[in-house]
Design a protein around this motif. Structure first.
Motif, PDB file in Angstrom:
ATOM      1  N   LEU A  76     136.481  14.220   8.616  1.00  0.00           N
ATOM      2  CA  LEU A  76     136.002  14.432   6.764  1.00  0.00           C
ATOM      3  C   LEU A  76     134.361  13.915   7.059  1.00  0.00           C
ATOM      4  O   LEU A  76     134.136  13.960   5.966  1.00  0.00           O
ATOM      5  N   ALA A  77     134.065  13.210   8.215  1.00  0.00           N
ATOM      6  CA  ALA A  77     132.448  12.870   7.854  1.00  0.00           C
ATOM      7  C   ALA A  77     132.223  14.194   7.834  1.00  0.00           C
ATOM      8  O   ALA A  77     131.392  13.712   7.140  1.00  0.00           O
ATOM      9  N   LEU A  78     132.165  15.210   8.651  1.00  0.00           N
ATOM     10  CA  LEU A  78     131.287  16.170   7.662  1.00  0.00           C
ATOM     11  C   LEU A  78     131.619  17.023   6.566  1.00  0.00           C
ATOM     12  O   LEU A  78     130.794  17.242   5.772  1.00  0.00           O
ATOM     13  N   LEU A  79     132.865  16.669   5.789  1.00  0.00           N
ATOM     14  CA  LEU A  79     133.249  16.905   4.949  1.00  0.00           C
ATOM     15  C   LEU A  79     132.499  16.271   3.779  1.00  0.00           C
ATOM     16  O   LEU A  79     131.656  16.786   2.618  1.00  0.00           O
ATOM     17  N   THR A  82     128.983  17.720   3.243  1.00  0.00           N
ATOM     18  CA  THR A  82     129.078  18.663   2.418  1.00  0.00           C
ATOM     19  C   THR A  82     129.347  18.054   0.839  1.00  0.00           C
ATOM     20  O   THR A  82     129.159  19.558  -0.228  1.00  0.00           O
ATOM     21  N   ALA A  83     129.564  17.377   0.762  1.00  0.00           N
ATOM     22  CA  ALA A  83     130.114  17.066  -0.860  1.00  0.00           C
ATOM     23  C   ALA A  83     128.964  17.336  -1.797  1.00  0.00           C
ATOM     24  O   ALA A  83     129.552  17.711  -2.777  1.00  0.00           O
ATOM     25  N   CYS A  84     127.886  16.639  -1.446  1.00  0.00           N
ATOM     26  CA  CYS A  84     126.898  16.579  -2.612  1.00  0.00           C
ATOM     27  C   CYS A  84     126.963  17.914  -2.689  1.00  0.00           C
ATOM     28  O   CYS A  84     126.530  18.383  -4.588  1.00  0.00           O
ATOM     29  N   LEU A  85     126.550  18.747  -2.081  1.00  0.00           N
ATOM     30  CA  LEU A  85     125.952  20.293  -2.369  1.00  0.00           C
ATOM     31  C   LEU A  85     127.600  20.642  -2.889  1.00  0.00           C
ATOM     32  O   LEU A  85     126.974  21.638  -4.027  1.00  0.00           O
ATOM     33  N   VAL A 106     121.785  19.044   3.797  1.00  0.00           N
ATOM     34  CA  VAL A 106     122.753  18.981   4.207  1.00  0.00           C
ATOM     35  C   VAL A 106     122.596  19.899   5.762  1.00  0.00           C
ATOM     36  O   VAL A 106     123.093  19.640   6.976  1.00  0.00           O
ATOM     37  N   ILE A 107     121.443  20.617   5.947  1.00  0.00           N
ATOM     38  CA  ILE A 107     121.502  21.300   7.112  1.00  0.00           C
ATOM     39  C   ILE A 107     120.340  20.241   7.091  1.00  0.00           C
ATOM     40  O   ILE A 107     121.245  20.008   9.324  1.00  0.00           O
ATOM     41  N   ASP A 108     119.693  19.291   7.380  1.00  0.00           N
ATOM     42  CA  ASP A 108     118.903  18.752   8.363  1.00  0.00           C
ATOM     43  C   ASP A 108     120.547  17.316   8.884  1.00  0.00           C
ATOM     44  O   ASP A 108     119.976  16.848   9.610  1.00  0.00           O
TER      45      ASP A 108
END
Length: 156
Positions: A76-79, A82-85, A106-108
């Protein structure tokens, strides 16, 4: 991953009650996670339910010290990166330049998580967790990697 989060909190009554208590403690609107389905609408509802309850889910997973909870929290840390995007892309009107800015951020963030420092920290935490639970941790060999000899003599 969404199905795993749903199952984790719905299969165990103890985990379900801990989640409800955590929501109450954080002042979040009590809501249930949505079971994942094959339809896009249900998948979006499930993802939005996780995003809306994200602080409560992370807080609750932090209090439950099981391998499943630790694994879900890491995923979920990865989620969260990307949540804002994701939320921005769901709006009816979006600005292309702002979208590119969010995408670059997100990429950075993901590149930063793929650093040697992050890997070393993860290795240290994993090693400590294994030692605390009496799990043997093999040490990596310092020599060169051995070439497999299965394909010797063949041209690939």
């Amino acid at each position: 991953m969404l199905e795993s989060v749903h199952s984790f909190f719905s299969v165990s009554l103890v985990n379900h009650h801990k989640f409800v208590d955590t929501q109450r403690k954080l002042g979040l609107q009590p809501s249930e996670r949505v079971q994942l389905s094959n339809t896009r609408a249900c998948q979006l509802r499930s993802l939005n339910a996780v995003l809306d309850n994200f602080p409560g889910i992370i807080e609750c997973l932090s209090t439950i010290n099981t391998p499943m909870a630790v694994g879900l929290k890491a995923k979920l840390a990865l989620l969260s990166v990307t949540a804002c995007l994701h939320r921005y892309l769901q709006k009816e009107t979006i600005d292309l330049s702002q979208t590119v800015t969010y995408k670059d951020a997100v990429i950075d963030s993901l590149k930063e998580k793929c650093s040697d420092a992050t890997a070393a920290d993860l290795h240290t935490r994993t090693k400590a967790l294994c030692e605390a639970n009496q799990i043997a941790v093999p040490e990596p060999s310092s020599g060169q990697r051995r070439k497999t000899k299965q394909m010797d003599g063949f041209v690939v």
